[in-house]
Design a protein around this motif. Structure first.
Motif, mmCIF file in Angstrom:
data_model
loop_
_atom_site.group_PDB
_atom_site.id
_atom_site.type_symbol
_atom_site.label_atom_id
_atom_site.label_comp_id
_atom_site.label_asym_id
_atom_site.label_seq_id
_atom_site.Cartn_x
_atom_site.Cartn_y
_atom_site.Cartn_z
ATOM 1 N N VAL A 1 1.022 -1.075 -0.109
ATOM 2 C CA VAL A 1 0.020 -0.117 0.187
ATOM 3 C C VAL A 1 0.956 1.306 0.052
ATOM 4 C CG1 VAL A 1 -1.942 -1.217 1.075
ATOM 5 C CG2 VAL A 1 -0.082 -0.203 2.650
ATOM 6 N N ARG A 2 0.296 2.346 -0.069
ATOM 7 C CA ARG A 2 0.864 3.682 -0.160
ATOM 8 C C ARG A 2 0.139 4.600 1.004
ATOM 9 N NH1 ARG A 2 4.980 4.080 -3.904
ATOM 10 N NH2 ARG A 2 5.300 6.281 -3.008
ATOM 11 N N VAL A 3 0.938 5.173 1.881
ATOM 12 C CA VAL A 3 0.365 5.917 3.336
ATOM 13 C C VAL A 3 0.643 7.466 2.853
ATOM 14 C CG1 VAL A 3 0.455 6.311 5.581
ATOM 15 C CG2 VAL A 3 0.818 4.013 4.640
ATOM 16 N N LYS A 4 -0.403 8.283 2.966
ATOM 17 C CA LYS A 4 -0.109 9.547 2.465
ATOM 18 C C LYS A 4 -0.470 10.308 3.932
ATOM 19 C CE LYS A 4 -1.794 11.010 -1.249
ATOM 20 N NZ LYS A 4 -2.672 11.627 -2.056
ATOM 21 N N ILE A 5 0.246 11.059 4.378
ATOM 22 C CA ILE A 5 0.218 12.045 5.605
ATOM 23 C C ILE A 5 -0.343 13.299 5.134
ATOM 24 C CG2 ILE A 5 1.350 13.241 7.419
ATOM 25 C CD1 ILE A 5 1.214 10.149 7.546
ATOM 26 N N GLU A 6 -1.581 13.745 5.558
ATOM 27 C CA GLU A 6 -2.367 15.069 5.350
ATOM 28 C C GLU A 6 -1.879 16.095 6.206
ATOM 29 O OE1 GLU A 6 -6.295 14.168 6.115
ATOM 30 O OE2 GLU A 6 -6.393 12.612 4.626
ATOM 31 N N GLY A 7 -1.479 17.170 5.543
ATOM 32 C CA GLY A 7 -1.331 18.447 6.256
ATOM 33 C C GLY A 7 0.403 18.557 6.228
ATOM 34 N N LEU A 8 1.223 17.698 5.711
ATOM 35 C CA LEU A 8 2.468 18.185 5.408
ATOM 36 C C LEU A 8 2.905 19.154 4.640
ATOM 37 C CD1 LEU A 8 4.956 16.612 6.805
ATOM 38 C CD2 LEU A 8 4.983 15.308 4.722
ATOM 39 N N ALA A 9 3.545 20.113 5.003
ATOM 40 C CA ALA A 9 4.000 21.193 4.307
ATOM 41 C C ALA A 9 5.388 21.686 4.364
ATOM 42 C CB ALA A 9 3.009 22.321 4.610
ATOM 43 N N ARG A 10 6.073 22.396 3.456
ATOM 44 C CA ARG A 10 7.161 23.023 3.458
ATOM 45 C C ARG A 10 6.871 24.648 3.814
ATOM 46 N NH1 ARG A 10 8.777 18.761 4.107
ATOM 47 N NH2 ARG A 10 10.419 17.557 2.755
ATOM 48 N N PHE A 11 7.581 24.833 4.916
ATOM 49 C CA PHE A 11 7.326 26.445 5.279
ATOM 50 C C PHE A 11 8.094 27.490 4.881
ATOM 51 C CE2 PHE A 11 5.562 23.431 8.281
ATOM 52 C CZ PHE A 11 4.316 23.689 8.302
ATOM 53 N N GLY A 12 8.007 28.483 4.370
ATOM 54 C CA GLY A 12 8.588 29.635 3.849
ATOM 55 C C GLY A 12 9.695 29.374 2.935
ATOM 56 N N VAL A 13 9.104 28.940 1.831
ATOM 57 C CA VAL A 13 9.885 28.466 0.667
ATOM 58 C C VAL A 13 9.502 29.398 -0.703
ATOM 59 C CG1 VAL A 13 10.448 26.133 1.421
ATOM 60 C CG2 VAL A 13 8.514 26.524 -0.013
ATOM 61 N N LEU A 14 10.166 29.617 -1.621
ATOM 62 C CA LEU A 14 9.934 29.981 -2.918
ATOM 63 C C LEU A 14 9.498 28.752 -3.830
ATOM 64 C CD1 LEU A 14 12.815 32.751 -3.615
ATOM 65 C CD2 LEU A 14 10.513 33.222 -2.607
ATOM 66 N N ALA A 15 8.441 29.387 -4.651
ATOM 67 C CA ALA A 15 7.837 28.188 -5.342
ATOM 68 C C ALA A 15 7.154 28.902 -6.580
ATOM 69 C CB ALA A 15 7.033 27.471 -4.573
ATOM 70 N N VAL A 16 7.152 28.223 -7.552
ATOM 71 C CA VAL A 16 6.511 28.630 -8.968
ATOM 72 C C VAL A 16 5.655 27.557 -9.182
ATOM 73 C CG1 VAL A 16 8.187 30.269 -9.536
ATOM 74 C CG2 VAL A 16 8.392 28.018 -10.423
ATOM 75 N N PRO A 17 4.604 27.498 -10.318
ATOM 76 C CA PRO A 17 4.059 26.687 -10.958
ATOM 77 C C PRO A 17 4.964 25.722 -11.765
ATOM 78 C CG PRO A 17 2.868 28.612 -11.032
ATOM 79 C CD PRO A 17 3.781 29.044 -10.556
ATOM 80 N N GLU A 18 4.704 24.460 -12.028
ATOM 81 C CA GLU A 18 5.500 23.634 -12.710
ATOM 82 C C GLU A 18 5.718 24.032 -14.126
ATOM 83 O OE1 GLU A 18 6.163 18.936 -13.495
ATOM 84 O OE2 GLU A 18 4.334 19.584 -12.546
ATOM 85 N N LEU A 19 4.402 24.422 -14.552
ATOM 86 C CA LEU A 19 4.338 24.927 -16.059
ATOM 87 C C LEU A 19 5.429 26.237 -16.193
ATOM 88 C CD1 LEU A 19 2.574 24.242 -18.434
ATOM 89 C CD2 LEU A 19 1.251 26.220 -17.616
ATOM 90 N N ALA A 20 5.765 26.844 -15.220
ATOM 91 C CA ALA A 20 6.779 27.959 -15.552
ATOM 92 C C ALA A 20 8.197 27.547 -15.952
ATOM 93 C CB ALA A 20 6.744 28.947 -14.383
ATOM 94 N N LEU A 21 8.222 26.128 -15.776
ATOM 95 C CA LEU A 21 9.894 26.000 -16.046
ATOM 96 C C LEU A 21 10.030 25.319 -17.420
ATOM 97 C CD1 LEU A 21 10.213 23.553 -12.652
ATOM 98 C CD2 LEU A 21 11.440 25.879 -13.196
ATOM 99 N N THR A 22 11.270 25.656 -17.868
ATOM 100 C CA THR A 22 11.580 25.508 -19.199
ATOM 101 C C THR A 22 13.135 24.739 -19.097
ATOM 102 O OG1 THR A 22 12.630 27.585 -19.880
ATOM 103 C CG2 THR A 22 10.399 27.032 -20.496
ATOM 104 N N GLN A 23 13.562 24.304 -20.018
ATOM 105 C CA GLN A 23 14.946 23.699 -20.160
ATOM 106 C C GLN A 23 15.884 24.481 -20.906
ATOM 107 O OE1 GLN A 23 15.531 21.063 -17.994
ATOM 108 N NE2 GLN A 23 17.695 20.902 -18.712
#
Length: 468
Positions: free
Chosen positions: A293-315
């Protein structure tokens, strides 16, 4: 006279060439804008800021019922009765086996008699000790007799304690002759048939609790540190969890809901993981021990980070990159260092700073130096990605339609046979003739300016000869 006619033809050719050139310029209106700057492209732009990004992570595990119990015999005797059917749901305390109880009932009766005899002897010894003490106060008996009476009383008390212990042991054996369920669960096949002789540590059957299920899994240390940070403000049972069990037939996974029970306090140096445990309600027995099985923990997060939508990335040439707007709203490529992927968001570790504006729309059509008309971004990265996928599907459908139409036309032309081919050949011949006429006119237009001065020179020479 000949000179005048020749010059008239040259000027007519020159006029035709200029007319052709003028028509060509009117047919290409974009030629005047080729050297200009392209218009700004309207696209969504987000201003970077530190934020808390929820993680969508799951951890593999193999289900093992932590409360599974193997029943073993505790006494020696003949297995006289089995009170269940394999696969039954048994409850805690329910009687399952009987192992020759008559033998142990007789032993209990004998130990009870021994206890009664010891208690009677104790009562006599205590009375004698009291009597001798009273006589010793009157100097009627010796001190030795008094001491002997007191010693006899102490021996009688010890005999009573010994008899009580023997009775308790016999009672325990009698209780063990009745095998009961220590936990509730589904009982398996019986390992011993009725009528067989069993002895201590003989395995009888296994009981597997199915509701609730306790699942142990390994959590990466970074996730465990973030989760422990969250536990400072809440109880561990407030951390929700979900379990997904997949079937081998490819059906929809079975999902159970539960909560976290335990988070380890040490990191395994070999795997860099922390052990955790979660409990899930499984009332229908939809998930069984032994499944992956696969166990998923709810409410897990990364705090105080910089993030962009995955669509904004190019190679780019230097790896992953995003497009950052400068003060003039011009897109500039910026290499970045990627962190974790959290759903539709990509965490950025290095390469950009808070306050910078990043193109979050589909940047595949952009090039460095493209002017941008920035549009506001509502912060929904998942909706942005779904919209981009929908547009890509529409573009794919639009490209497929002309190709199908062209294939249909080719098929229709092929069905007409040779006459259609002859008509096509005639059309090609006419087109070739028209192309040759146009090429000749263009060549004459190019040569006309060069021949005109030569004609003027011949006319002047003719005038000079006439004057002579």
């Amino acid at each position: 006279m000949k000179t005048t006619i020749y010059r008239g033809r040259l000027w007519a050719a020159l006029a035709a060439a200029l007319l052709l050139v003028g028509c060509g310029q009117e047919e290409d209106p974009s030629a005047g804008q080729a050297g200009g700057q392209p218009p700004a492209k309207a696209i969504e732009v987000a201003e970077l800021a530190y934020q808390d990004i929820p993680l969508d992570k799951s951890y593999p595990s193999k289900l093992m019922s932590e409360q599974e119990v193997t029943l073993v015999a505790r006494v020696t005797g003949v297995l006289e009765e089995r009170k269940f059917e394999p696969g039954d749901q048994v409850e805690q305390g329910e009687s399952l086996y009987t192992i020759e109880p008559d033998l142990y009932e007789a032993t209990v009766a004998q130990r009870e008699a021994d206890l009664a005899s010891a208690q009677a002897e104790l009562s006599r010894a205590e009375r004698d000790a009291n009597r001798f003490q009273q006589l010793a106060a009157q100097n009627s008996v010796s001190r030795q007799q008094v001491d002997q009476a007191l010693a006899d009383a102490r021996v009688a008390r010890a005999s009573v304690a010994q008899a009580e212990a023997a009775l308790k042991s016999a009672q325990l054996d009698l209780d063990y002759a009745e095998v009961t369920a220590p936990v509730s669960g589904v009982i398996g096949l019986s390992e011993v048939n009725v009528g067989n002789l069993v002895s201590p540590n003989t395995e009888l059957a296994t009981i597997t609790p199915l509701d609730p299920l306790e699942v142990r899994f390994q959590m990466p240390q970074n996730d465990a540190f973030e989760l422990r940070r969250q536990l400072k403000d809440m109880s561990i049972e407030d951390i929700g969890a979900s379990l997904e069990a997949f079937s081998s037939r490819g059906d929809e996974p079975t999902v159970l809901s539960g909560h976290l029970d335990f988070l380890g306090s040490r990191v395994d140096p070999e795997t860099s993981t922390v052990q955790a445990e979660a409990t899930f309600a499984n009332p229908d027995g939809a998930v069984l021990p032994g499944q992956y099985v696969r166990v998923k923990i709810e409410g897990l997060a990364r705090f105080g980070v910089l993030a962009v939508p995955e669509l904004a990335l190019t190679q780019g040439l230097m790896g992953p990159q995003v497009y950052v707007l400068d003060e003039d709203n011009v897109a500039r490529a910026r290499p970045v260092q990627l962190g974790e992927l959290a759903g539709a968001w990509q965490i950025i570790l290095d390469g950009v700073e808070p306050g910078e504006r990043v193109v979050v729309g589909d940047p595949g059509s952009l090039k460095p130096g493209t002017p941008i008309d920035p549009q506001p971004f509502d912060g929904d990265a998942e909706a942005l990605m779904q919209e981009a996928q929908y547009e890509k599907q529409e573009q794919g459908a639009g490209q497929a339609a002309p190709e199908q139409a062209e294939q249909a036309e080719q098929g229709a032309a092929a069905s007409q046979g040779e006459p259609a081919a002859e008509q096509a050949g005639q059309g090609d011949t006419e087109s070739a003739g028209q192309g040759e006429d146009a090429a000749s006119a263009t060549q004459a237009a190019q040569q006309a300016p060069m021949n005109a001065p030569q004609g003027d020179q011949e006319a002047e020479e003719a005038r000079g000869e006439g004057n002579e």
